[in-house]
Design an enzyme around this catalytic site. Structure first.
Site, mmCIF file in Angstrom:
data_model
loop_
_atom_site.group_PDB
_atom_site.id
_atom_site.type_symbol
_atom_site.label_atom_id
_atom_site.label_comp_id
_atom_site.label_asym_id
_atom_site.label_seq_id
_atom_site.Cartn_x
_atom_site.Cartn_y
_atom_site.Cartn_z
ATOM 1 N N SER A 283 0.150 3.581 3.609
ATOM 2 C CA SER A 283 -0.821 4.663 3.532
ATOM 3 C C SER A 283 -1.749 4.375 2.361
ATOM 4 C CB SER A 283 -0.098 5.973 3.275
ATOM 5 O OG SER A 283 0.538 5.889 2.009
ATOM 6 N N LYS A 284 -2.786 5.127 2.275
ATOM 7 C CA LYS A 284 -3.720 4.975 1.153
ATOM 8 C C LYS A 284 -2.988 5.159 -0.169
ATOM 9 C CE LYS A 284 -8.487 5.355 1.053
ATOM 10 N NZ LYS A 284 -9.612 5.663 1.881
ATOM 11 N N ARG A 285 -2.091 6.131 -0.177
ATOM 12 C CA ARG A 285 -1.358 6.446 -1.392
ATOM 13 C C ARG A 285 -0.499 5.260 -1.834
ATOM 14 N NH1 ARG A 285 3.279 8.866 -2.614
ATOM 15 N NH2 ARG A 285 3.853 8.728 -0.436
ATOM 16 N N GLY B 171 -1.186 2.239 -1.463
ATOM 17 C CA GLY B 171 -1.997 1.107 -1.907
ATOM 18 C C GLY B 171 -2.842 0.479 -0.809
#
Ligand code: GLU
Length: 423
Positions: free
Chosen positions: A198-200, A202
């Site tokens: 996910s974006k979170r 990385g």
């Protein structure tokens, strides 16, 4: 002669996962003296954007992934039309409304993947394939096969998310009597818990990592370890040594877990080994963007860089930690202030300020000597004064050596902050 390609669609930024695909292709070419081709898959004229294309090219260059040949599919529509026409005239494809569709024969397809081994697919599961859409543009698979064949790719290396496209594309190769290249599908990149990136976790653009202050060498080093290893648990790997042993056949088939901490650690290692003048050069544009008035040319700036070099995980850390140097207001951390500037140190600060004021040649050494003589004269422990002084000068309870910090701030500002910080 080995010929491999990276074929991004400019419908988004160059993602960290796509950068790994680009890197593995590039490494195969460079390890074997082959050619690395960059092909822009911009057949979707609505979703393809110039800003994405520019970012992709810029990020590739920044990572050092230089290409030997460059193509854009939007320049090649005539070629796709011509091959669609050939399939129609041979009766291998048919017209449906305005679209051109490939007849899929009943058979089983055997695919040998260099990483995953043999994969057998029955075409019963595959519908007739659209090759050209009614608007005259080719589908991804059709343009991809025509180009991979005409550009004489020897091996197609791409993400595992494309594995279901491969048997469909093999049918197109066969219909066009093209030689089928080798295939290698790279394992997915997973988040540290084994889930989808996910974006979170990385999964973000390479340019975003650049803005955060990651170095290209660190990113490249990190990406090459996502699915491959030089053996002996080595983590910091130079490109020259990696190219000696890298082989796509040695890539793991299991998903590769992404660890932002490991990337940060690698980045800190590359920062530490960088020549200070070069590091200063890399930092200048970042600092100048935040503090346009700052003088970054003199020896002072390099001294500051030297001071923080061993502590930075990213270049952005330098910016976060040096605000007290580039601004005139001390950015006090409330906790540090509460912990260290509570007791009445007014007298000690005054004595120190006065003694430092009398120093002619103000530097880390003379500042330290003065400080030591002040605490001796006052009959207190050095530690009693070190923390309050650091907080008064920098706003923080932690930082590089206090006397180096004084030298970087200079005599006048050091004295002013001792006088103002406390009262
Ligand atoms: N344009 C496709 C993508 O970005 C390329 C896939 C391939 O390498 O064949 O996913």
């Amino acid at each position: 002669m080995v010929r491999v390609r990276f074929a991004p669609s400019p419908t988004g930024f160059l993602h960290i996962g796509s950068a790994r695909t680009a890197l593995f292709n590039w490494m195969v070419a460079r390890a074997q003296g082959g050619k690395f081709i960059l092909r822009i898959e911009d057949t979707d004229q609505v979703r393809s954007k110039t800003e994405f294309l520019e970012e992709i090219l810029e990020s590739m260059k920044w990572l050092g992934l230089t290409w030997d040949e460059y193509y854009k599919q939007s320049d090649r529509f005539d070629i796709y039309r011509q091959y669609a026409g050939k399939l129609l005239s041979e009766g291998k494809a048919y017209q449906d409304g305005a679209a051109v569709v490939l007849k899929v024969p009943q058979k089983s397809i055997k695919l040998y993947d260099l990483i995953r081994g043999e994969i057998v697919v029955d075409t019963k599961e595959i519908k007739d394939q659209v090759l050209m859409k009614s608007d005259g543009s080719p589908t991804y698979s059709f343009a991809c096969v025509v180009d991979d064949a005409l550009m004489e790719m020897t091996c197609i290396i791409r993400g595992e998310d494309h594995i279901s496209n491969t048997p469909k594309q093999m049918l197109i190769y066969e219909a066009l009597d093209f030689k089928i290249p080798k295939f290698a599908h790279l394992p997915l990149i997973l988040d540290p818990e084994g889930g989808r990136m996910s974006k979170r976790a990385g999964a973000t653009a390479v340019s975003e990592y650049r803005t955060q202050g990651f170095l290209p060498q660190a990113i490249v080093n990190y990406l090459m370890l996502l699915g491959w290893s030089p053996g002996n648990n080595q983590e910091k790997v130079s490109m020259a040594s990696a190219l000696k042993t890298f082989s796509i056949k040695k890539v793991n088939k299991a998903g590769a877990a992404f660890s932002f901490e490991k990337l940060q650690w690698l980045n800190s290692q590359y920062i530490r080994e960088m020549d200070t003048a070069r590091l200063a050069e890399a930092l200048r544009p970042l600092v100048a963007a935040r503090y346009p008035q700052a003088d970054l040319q003199g020896a002072d700036f390099e001294r500051m860089v030297q001071l923080y070099k061993g502590r930075m995980n990213t270049l952005a850390d330098f910016l976060d930690w040096t605000d007290y140097i580039f601004t005139d207001l001390v950015p006090f951390d409330p906790e540090a202030k509460a912990a260290h500037l509570t007791r009445d140190m007014g007298k000690e600060f005054d004595v120190l300020a006065q003694q430092l004021g009398a120093v002619d040649d103000f530097n880390a050494k003379t500042a330290e000597e003065t400080f030591r003589s002040v605490v001796a004269g006052l009959g207190i422990e050095a530690g009693t004064l070190v923390h309050p002084v650091r907080v008064a000068l920098t706003g923080r309870a932690v930082g590089p050596g206090l006397f180096d910090t004084m030298a970087v701030l200079g005599k006048e500002r050091t004295i002013r902050r001792l006088k103002e910080g406390f009262h």
